[in-house]
Design an enzyme around this catalytic site. Structure first.
Site, PDB file in Angstrom:
ATOM      1  N   LYS A 156      33.241 -16.203   7.758  1.00  9.72           N
ATOM      2  CA  LYS A 156      34.222 -16.128   6.670  1.00  9.72           C
ATOM      3  C   LYS A 156      33.876 -15.040   5.647  1.00  9.72           C
ATOM      4  O   LYS A 156      32.746 -14.551   5.607  1.00  9.72           O
ATOM      5  CB  LYS A 156      34.338 -17.515   6.015  1.00  9.72           C
ATOM      6  CG  LYS A 156      34.872 -18.580   6.979  1.00  9.72           C
ATOM      7  CD  LYS A 156      35.192 -19.897   6.279  1.00  9.72           C
ATOM      8  CE  LYS A 156      35.732 -20.912   7.280  1.00  9.72           C
ATOM      9  NZ  LYS A 156      36.171 -22.168   6.624  1.00  9.72           N
ATOM     10  N   TYR A 209      45.951 -22.301  10.475  1.00  6.91           N
ATOM     11  CA  TYR A 209      45.777 -23.475   9.600  1.00  6.91           C
ATOM     12  C   TYR A 209      47.034 -24.344   9.524  1.00  6.91           C
ATOM     13  O   TYR A 209      47.221 -25.069   8.553  1.00  6.91           O
ATOM     14  CB  TYR A 209      45.350 -23.023   8.196  1.00  6.91           C
ATOM     15  CG  TYR A 209      43.891 -22.593   8.114  1.00  6.91           C
ATOM     16  CD1 TYR A 209      42.863 -23.443   8.531  1.00  6.91           C
ATOM     17  CD2 TYR A 209      43.535 -21.347   7.596  1.00  6.91           C
ATOM     18  CE1 TYR A 209      41.528 -23.060   8.456  1.00  6.91           C
ATOM     19  CE2 TYR A 209      42.196 -20.961   7.508  1.00  6.91           C
ATOM     20  CZ  TYR A 209      41.199 -21.820   7.939  1.00  6.91           C
ATOM     21  OH  TYR A 209      39.874 -21.454   7.854  1.00  6.91           O
ATOM     22  N   ASN A 261      32.552 -21.981   3.160  1.00  4.50           N
ATOM     23  CA  ASN A 261      31.522 -22.669   3.941  1.00  4.50           C
ATOM     24  C   ASN A 261      31.045 -21.857   5.142  1.00  4.50           C
ATOM     25  O   ASN A 261      30.648 -22.401   6.165  1.00  4.50           O
ATOM     26  CB  ASN A 261      32.013 -24.064   4.342  1.00  4.50           C
ATOM     27  CG  ASN A 261      33.307 -24.024   5.129  1.00  4.50           C
ATOM     28  OD1 ASN A 261      33.790 -22.946   5.464  1.00  4.50           O
ATOM     29  ND2 ASN A 261      33.844 -25.188   5.439  1.00  4.50           N
ATOM     30  N   HIS A 306      33.890 -20.827  10.590  1.00  2.00           N
ATOM     31  CA  HIS A 306      34.879 -21.711  11.225  1.00  2.00           C
ATOM     32  C   HIS A 306      34.494 -21.875  12.687  1.00  2.00           C
ATOM     33  O   HIS A 306      34.030 -20.920  13.310  1.00  2.00           O
ATOM     34  CB  HIS A 306      36.285 -21.080  11.161  1.00  2.00           C
ATOM     35  CG  HIS A 306      37.248 -21.716  12.134  1.00  2.00           C
ATOM     36  ND1 HIS A 306      37.928 -22.869  11.837  1.00  2.00           N
ATOM     37  CD2 HIS A 306      37.587 -21.390  13.415  1.00  2.00           C
ATOM     38  CE1 HIS A 306      38.671 -23.213  12.889  1.00  2.00           C
ATOM     39  NE2 HIS A 306      38.477 -22.331  13.858  1.00  2.00           N
ATOM     40  N   GLU A 365      43.755 -21.290  19.338  1.00  2.00           N
ATOM     41  CA  GLU A 365      43.274 -20.314  18.354  1.00  2.00           C
ATOM     42  C   GLU A 365      43.030 -18.947  18.989  1.00  2.00           C
ATOM     43  O   GLU A 365      43.341 -17.920  18.397  1.00  2.00           O
ATOM     44  CB  GLU A 365      42.003 -20.838  17.669  1.00  2.00           C
ATOM     45  CG  GLU A 365      42.317 -22.018  16.759  1.00  2.00           C
ATOM     46  CD  GLU A 365      41.083 -22.684  16.152  1.00  2.00           C
ATOM     47  OE1 GLU A 365      39.959 -22.176  16.339  1.00  2.00           O
ATOM     48  OE2 GLU A 365      41.263 -23.724  15.488  1.00  2.00           O
TER      49      GLU A 365
HETATM   50  O1  CDP Z   1      36.493 -26.181   9.063  1.00  2.00           O
HETATM   51  P1  CDP Z   1      36.521 -27.654   9.381  1.00  2.00           P
HETATM   52  O2  CDP Z   1      37.151 -27.974  10.708  1.00  2.00           O
HETATM   53  O3  CDP Z   1      35.165 -28.279   9.213  1.00  2.00           O
HETATM   54  O4  CDP Z   1      37.391 -28.356   8.235  1.00  2.00           O
HETATM   55  P2  CDP Z   1      38.982 -28.565   8.109  1.00  2.00           P
HETATM   56  O5  CDP Z   1      39.174 -29.926   7.520  1.00  2.00           O
HETATM   57  O6  CDP Z   1      39.684 -28.257   9.385  1.00  2.00           O
HETATM   58  O7  CDP Z   1      39.406 -27.513   6.995  1.00  2.00           O
HETATM   59  C1  CDP Z   1      39.539 -26.151   7.317  1.00  2.00           C
HETATM   60  C2  CDP Z   1      38.967 -25.332   6.174  1.00  2.00           C
HETATM   61  O8  CDP Z   1      39.713 -25.567   4.989  1.00  2.00           O
HETATM   62  C3  CDP Z   1      37.519 -25.685   5.797  1.00  2.00           C
HETATM   63  O9  CDP Z   1      36.555 -25.093   6.631  1.00  2.00           O
HETATM   64  C4  CDP Z   1      37.451 -25.170   4.388  1.00  2.00           C
HETATM   65  O10 CDP Z   1      37.242 -23.770   4.333  1.00  2.00           O
HETATM   66  C5  CDP Z   1      38.857 -25.478   3.860  1.00  2.00           C
HETATM   67  N1  CDP Z   1      38.900 -26.743   3.097  1.00  2.00           N
HETATM   68  C6  CDP Z   1      38.985 -26.684   1.709  1.00  2.00           C
HETATM   69  O11 CDP Z   1      39.032 -25.589   1.146  1.00  2.00           O
HETATM   70  N2  CDP Z   1      39.015 -27.845   0.988  1.00  2.00           N
HETATM   71  C7  CDP Z   1      38.964 -29.054   1.588  1.00  2.00           C
HETATM   72  N3  CDP Z   1      39.001 -30.172   0.860  1.00  2.00           N
HETATM   73  C8  CDP Z   1      38.877 -29.128   2.991  1.00  2.00           C
HETATM   74  C9  CDP Z   1      38.833 -27.946   3.720  1.00  2.00           C
HETATM   75 MG    MG Z   2      39.137 -27.713  11.282  1.00  2.00          MG
END
Ligand code: CDP
Ligand code: MG
Length: 138
Positions: free
Chosen positions: A9, A49, A112, A115, A126
Site C-alpha cells: 500500500k 473494494y 496497514n 492487501h 482481483e
Molecule cells: O484487508 P483486509 O481483508 O484485512 O480487511 P477488509 O475488512 O477487507 O478491509 C479492506 C481494507 O479497508 C483494510 O485493509 C483497510 O485498509 C481498510 N479498512 C479501514 O480503513 N477501516 C476499517 N474499519 C476496516 C478496513
Molecule cells: Mg479484505
C-alpha cells in the site's frame, strides 16, 4: 497452481518497505510471478473494494489507495491465499500477531501496509480486475 494478489500500500511504498515485505513472502517460499508499480485508478479500486461499498470508511480507503503509487504482486504457490493472509496478519496492526507484516509495518487500520486476497475465488476476481493496470497476462 494457486495464486493471490498482494498490494503493497501507498504508505509502505513511501517508507521504502517494499523490499523488506517482498523478502518476507520469498522467505516463506512463495513465488513472485509478477510485480508492477502503479497509481491505482478509482475505477479499479471501486471494483476491488466493491464488498465495502456502504461502509463508513469506504470513501476514505479509496482516497488513500489512490493517493500514491502501490506495488502490486501476484504470488503463486500451494495454499498461497491462506499463507499470505497469515503472513500479512490482522487488518488492525494493533491486533496483528508479532512477526506479521502488519504488526511490523502497519500504522493504522487503514494504513496497514499490505492487501492480500481473502479467498481463492476473490484472488481470481482481483487478478481479473487489476490485470490491465498491472500489465499481467493471465
Ligand atoms: O484487508 P483486509 O481483508 O484485512 O480487511 P477488509 O475488512 O477487507 O478491509 C479492506 C481494507 O479497508 C483494510 O485493509 C483497510 O485498509 C481498510 N479498512 C479501514 O480503513 N477501516 C476499517 N474499519 C476496516 C478496513
Ligand atoms: Mg479484505
Amino acid at each position: 497452481m494457486e495464486r493471490t494478489l498482494v498490494i503493497i500500500k501507498p504508505e509502505a511504498v513511501i517508507k521504502k518497505l517494499a523490499g523488506r515485505i517482498i523478502s518476507i513472502y520469498e522467505d516463506n517460499r512463495l513465488n513472485i510471478i509478477h510485480a508492477h508499480r502503479c497509481l491505482p485508478t478509482k475505477e479499479v479500486l471501486a471494483k476491488h473494494y466493491k464488498a465495502l461499498q456502504g461502509k463508513d470508511f469506504y470513501d476514505s480507503v479509496v482516497q488513500f489507495m489512490s493517493s500514491s503509487e502501490v506495488i502490486v504482486l501476484i504470488l503463486e504457490g500451494e495454499n498461497v491465499v491462506n499463507i499470505v493472509r497469515e503472513i500479512n496478519g490482522s487488518t488492525n496492526p494493533l491486533k496483528a500477531k508479532p512477526g506479521t507484516i502488519r504488526y511490523m509495518y502497519g500504522e493504522t487500520v487503514q494504513e496497514n501496509a499490505v492487501h492480500g486476497s481473502e479467498s481463492v475465488e476473490a484472488a481470481k476476481e482481483e487478478i481479473e480486475i487489476w490485470k490491465d493496470l498491472i500489465r499481467f497476462e493471465i
